[in-house]
Design a protein around this motif. Sequence first.
Motif, PDB file in Angstrom:
ATOM      1  N   ASP A   2      -8.022   2.918  -2.707  1.00 16.46           N
ATOM      2  CA  ASP A   2      -8.462   3.146  -1.327  1.00 16.46           C
ATOM      3  C   ASP A   2      -8.852   4.623  -1.197  1.00 16.46           C
ATOM      4  O   ASP A   2     -10.026   4.965  -1.272  1.00 16.46           O
ATOM      5  CB  ASP A   2      -7.331   2.752  -0.374  1.00 16.46           C
ATOM      6  N   LYS A  47      -7.748  -7.267   4.683  1.00 17.35           N
ATOM      7  CA  LYS A  47      -6.516  -6.637   5.155  1.00 17.35           C
ATOM      8  C   LYS A  47      -6.740  -6.291   6.616  1.00 17.35           C
ATOM      9  O   LYS A  47      -7.495  -5.378   6.930  1.00 17.35           O
ATOM     10  CB  LYS A  47      -6.217  -5.399   4.305  1.00 17.35           C
ATOM     11  N   ASP A  85       0.870  -1.177   0.000  1.00 16.69           N
ATOM     12  CA  ASP A  85       0.000   0.000   0.000  1.00 16.69           C
ATOM     13  C   ASP A  85       0.906   1.226   0.000  1.00 16.69           C
ATOM     14  O   ASP A  85       1.554   1.524   1.011  1.00 16.69           O
ATOM     15  CB  ASP A  85      -0.932   0.013   1.224  1.00 16.69           C
ATOM     16  N   GLU A  90      -1.840  -1.096  -3.813  1.00 17.06           N
ATOM     17  CA  GLU A  90      -2.926  -0.232  -3.329  1.00 17.06           C
ATOM     18  C   GLU A  90      -2.482   1.227  -3.412  1.00 17.06           C
ATOM     19  O   GLU A  90      -1.342   1.559  -3.057  1.00 17.06           O
ATOM     20  CB  GLU A  90      -3.250  -0.624  -1.874  1.00 17.06           C
ATOM     21  N   ASP A  91      -3.383   2.059  -3.855  1.00 22.19           N
ATOM     22  CA  ASP A  91      -3.106   3.491  -4.000  1.00 22.19           C
ATOM     23  C   ASP A  91      -1.711   3.765  -4.587  1.00 22.19           C
ATOM     24  O   ASP A  91      -0.898   4.480  -3.981  1.00 22.19           O
ATOM     25  CB  ASP A  91      -3.279   4.217  -2.650  1.00 22.19           C
ATOM     26  N   LYS A  96     -13.957  -0.080   3.269  1.00 21.18           N
ATOM     27  CA  LYS A  96     -13.859   0.270   4.692  1.00 21.18           C
ATOM     28  C   LYS A  96     -15.194   0.897   5.059  1.00 21.18           C
ATOM     29  O   LYS A  96     -15.537   1.973   4.554  1.00 21.18           O
ATOM     30  CB  LYS A  96     -12.752   1.301   4.915  1.00 21.18           C
TER      31      LYS A  96
HETATM   32 MG    MG Z   1      -4.697   2.206   1.952  1.00 22.04          MG
END
Ligand code: MG
Length: 415
Positions: free
Chosen positions: A307, A383, A236, A281-282, A332
Amino acid sequence: MKKACIEAIKARICYDSRGNESIEVDVKVNSFIGRACAPKGASTGKYEAVDFNPKGIEASLKLLSDYSSKLIGFDASDPYSLSQLLREIDGTENFSRIGGSMAYAISMATAEAFSKSKGIPLYKMLLPNGPYLMPYPLGNVLCGGKHAGPGAPDIQEFLICPLGVKNIREGLKINIAVHKEVRKQIEKKDPYFTGGKGDEGGWAPYVKDEEAFELVSSASQIVSDVFGVDIKLGVDFASSSLWNNNEKAYIYNRSKVKRSPGEQLDFIMELVNKYHLIYLEDPFHEEAYDEFAELTKKLSKVYIAGDDIFVTNTYRLLKGIKMKAGNAAILKVNQAGTLGDALNFAENARKHNYALITSHRSGDTSDAHLAHIAIATKSKMIKSGVVGGERLSKLNELLRIDEELSGCGMAKLEV
Ligand code: MG
Ligand code: 2PG
């Protein structure tokens, strides 16, 4: 039959894993209590639900007494209409009046209370007909960025995925073994390593990004050889934390490197080739839809997850889908604010073949709901760190669910 309504709501201040204040809510449905305590991010996206009313957590708590009469008596069985009601009560785009933490805790506690009142586990209540598959545990073994001190790497999370495992128990075992082995590798380099960890329980050594990749890669290889199981690496970048909009560059302070968007892309491609990463991620900042799309075109067998760019917001996800930006999305619930909104996001992601990764926050609580959400949304991965009570509460819950289902298969990954 007695209708399942919210009978009572009580909120209080509790603490998250960083020792920061959070809101916990108890909801009563048919005399059953559901309880949820909101987690809290550190590297938050600009567009996610805000945690509390701008006047503070007390203001969010005080407001509850004004609107609780609207919630009492409300149907507890439907997370979507509860979401809508909470949005109406709040009246803002990002829950900045009642607070995202309050919205999160009310919606999650209601779902838990309702499922208890029906005598069925939360994941089954949300996904009555299955299929139930276990998400792969994406484990954070080395922390940097905003989750660790200034000597740790610029990249926020060095992650591992035990690709070759047959069940969740084996998956957790492998991730824990790699976590232990990473420490041994760090100590070989630095005999004075204090054993310090970042916010999510991954080690936080005094190393730069490249060294961190080497440490995690050797540790994974060692464990892979011992167990005879394929283990892959992921990252990430949390690129919004690295991005400097004035300089139009990603600033890697600790490595003393500045990367233009083009250089960032080259850097990522190098890393993917060298360390066989399966998860990014990102990789770019939260407004960089074009760069996400460019990378997605180049890499077909790698999960490119949004994200901070999507922030569990259906509108932002649909824009990404249209632009073919990424092929995976972090989920999330507290970014969305409510469970209903997060479920709606998940349905849209699945419909467009975006893989879901249900994720904890860096400041988390001992709640176990995340395990149920991951299964109910058919997430490919979860995660939730590797060690630490607030991380293991979710991972251990997966073991209990696996037991209840008499062993369930792993999700199908496309890497
Ligand atoms: Mg993240
Ligand atoms: C992330 C999360 C969780 P935070 O960036 O993915 O790992 O961090 O909760 O600080 O946003």
